[in-house]
Write a protein that holds these residues in place. Sequence first.
Motif, PDB file in Angstrom:
ATOM      1  N   PHE A   1       9.504  19.021  31.358  1.00  0.00           N
ATOM      2  CA  PHE A   1       9.802  20.610  31.338  1.00  0.00           C
ATOM      3  C   PHE A   1      10.838  20.880  32.290  1.00  0.00           C
ATOM      4  O   PHE A   1      12.009  20.165  32.552  1.00  0.00           O
ATOM      5  N   ASP A   2      10.682  22.094  33.006  1.00  0.00           N
ATOM      6  CA  ASP A   2      11.935  22.572  34.321  1.00  0.00           C
ATOM      7  C   ASP A   2      11.223  22.206  35.437  1.00  0.00           C
ATOM      8  O   ASP A   2      11.802  22.659  36.497  1.00  0.00           O
ATOM      9  N   LEU A   3      10.064  21.696  35.577  1.00  0.00           N
ATOM     10  CA  LEU A   3       9.449  21.437  36.880  1.00  0.00           C
ATOM     11  C   LEU A   3       9.549  20.001  37.401  1.00  0.00           C
ATOM     12  O   LEU A   3       9.300  19.766  38.751  1.00  0.00           O
TER      13      LEU A   3
ATOM     14  N   PHE B   1       5.594  15.043  36.953  1.00  0.00           N
ATOM     15  CA  PHE B   1       4.464  14.751  36.064  1.00  0.00           C
ATOM     16  C   PHE B   1       3.389  15.870  36.336  1.00  0.00           C
ATOM     17  O   PHE B   1       2.628  16.061  35.337  1.00  0.00           O
ATOM     18  N   LYS B   2       3.314  16.651  37.547  1.00  0.00           N
ATOM     19  CA  LYS B   2       2.272  17.553  37.977  1.00  0.00           C
ATOM     20  C   LYS B   2       2.156  18.731  36.901  1.00  0.00           C
ATOM     21  O   LYS B   2       1.241  19.389  36.636  1.00  0.00           O
ATOM     22  N   ALA B   3       3.236  18.857  36.163  1.00  0.00           N
ATOM     23  CA  ALA B   3       3.552  19.866  35.300  1.00  0.00           C
ATOM     24  C   ALA B   3       2.351  19.790  34.270  1.00  0.00           C
ATOM     25  O   ALA B   3       2.072  20.745  33.632  1.00  0.00           O
TER      26      ALA B   3
ATOM     27  N   ARG C   1       3.531  24.149  42.152  1.00  0.00           N
ATOM     28  CA  ARG C   1       4.581  24.728  41.232  1.00  0.00           C
ATOM     29  C   ARG C   1       3.736  24.501  39.750  1.00  0.00           C
ATOM     30  O   ARG C   1       4.072  25.338  38.982  1.00  0.00           O
ATOM     31  N   SER C   2       2.986  23.404  39.333  1.00  0.00           N
ATOM     32  CA  SER C   2       2.745  23.498  38.054  1.00  0.00           C
ATOM     33  C   SER C   2       1.491  24.515  37.842  1.00  0.00           C
ATOM     34  O   SER C   2       1.570  25.400  36.661  1.00  0.00           O
TER      35      SER C   2
END
Length: 375
Positions: free
Chosen positions: A79-81, A84-86, A115-116
């Motif tokens: 994504f934009d993060l 993998f935590k997204a 952030r996720s």
Amino acid sequence: MSILSNGHLWKYTEFIENKKFFFNTNQIFDSLSKTEIDNAYSTISNWEGYSPTPLLELNKLSKELNLNKIFYKDESKRFDLKSFKALGGAYAVEKVSRENKDIIVATATAGNHGRSVAWGARRLGLKCKIFISEYVTDSRGKAMADLGADIIKVKGNYENSLIKCIEQATENNWQIVQDVAWKDYVTVPKYTMAGYTVMMKEIADQLNQNEISHIILQAGVGGMAAAMIAGIARYLKNIPKTIVVEPDSATCVLESIRSGKIKKIDIKRESLMGGMSCGEVSLVPWEILKNSVKYCISLPDDDVAKTMKFLANGNFSNDRIIAGENSAPGVISLITSCEDDKVKEKMQLNKDSNVLLIGCEGNTDNEMYQKLINQ
């Protein structure tokens, strides 16, 4: 001249074998079920902007180490993060908000998980409170604030930020969305782990008939490592040798594997690998890791910056890879294992080996990234 023989000795601190290793798929699914894993993929794969992250080959490094193939899952494209935590925090936010649409979510984080959670909260129009320790950089805090989260900075380490998060969430009736499980708090961390298993579904689809012989997994509290092992049980036809790597200042999984029970580590020094600098393995991951991890390796910080630079410069592959400090340990531990003849033989690393590494983040903290690769 070979990159790996330029006079620099690649270092590891400790290598141990799990004497209680027994990869039991039914036991793994008792902790994270097939249904939970499948539900995560069916949900996340339908999110706007979803696409599988690349599975790259470190072809130059595999030639250097005399291995067949080294696969690198590049989560800098998630994504934009850029992490993998997204997959985990945002999925957990969606799951808990289905049960209660009018909630405020809260979490403690070293950066990427928060952030996720913030991103997931913004997607659903929820308010979000994020607790960070004084060691989390201002740029990581700003990235979460830019997603609409309220940032609360706490004196001390990650554990202090978690304690403060739990205290204030309890007082204010906020919904904690944490990637760490404890007594009576296991459902949400399971959602987070289920989200991470999407990586293994993608990898299984990307391997093109190749079988993985070894997988090296970074561990903080153990959530990603355990999720990937659950993904192996769900999606791969064979069981590769499973290796966990940690900073030598935060070896909570290694010490727990050694003793056969959860051991808490008193972290005296914060590692450069900040997302992995955790003092205690989480309960749900432990139930998976305790028997399913074959080997544990601990590393000093010494080779992190150089590894990031080599990946960025295309020294290890035809691709130039943006890899954050938490992506480096898998590469380092593979090199150190191959350079130690006894370890290499013990792990059966040879010309037929296909090794999978998880590039778990990109330049999620760009200031830190630039500083490290320009050393």
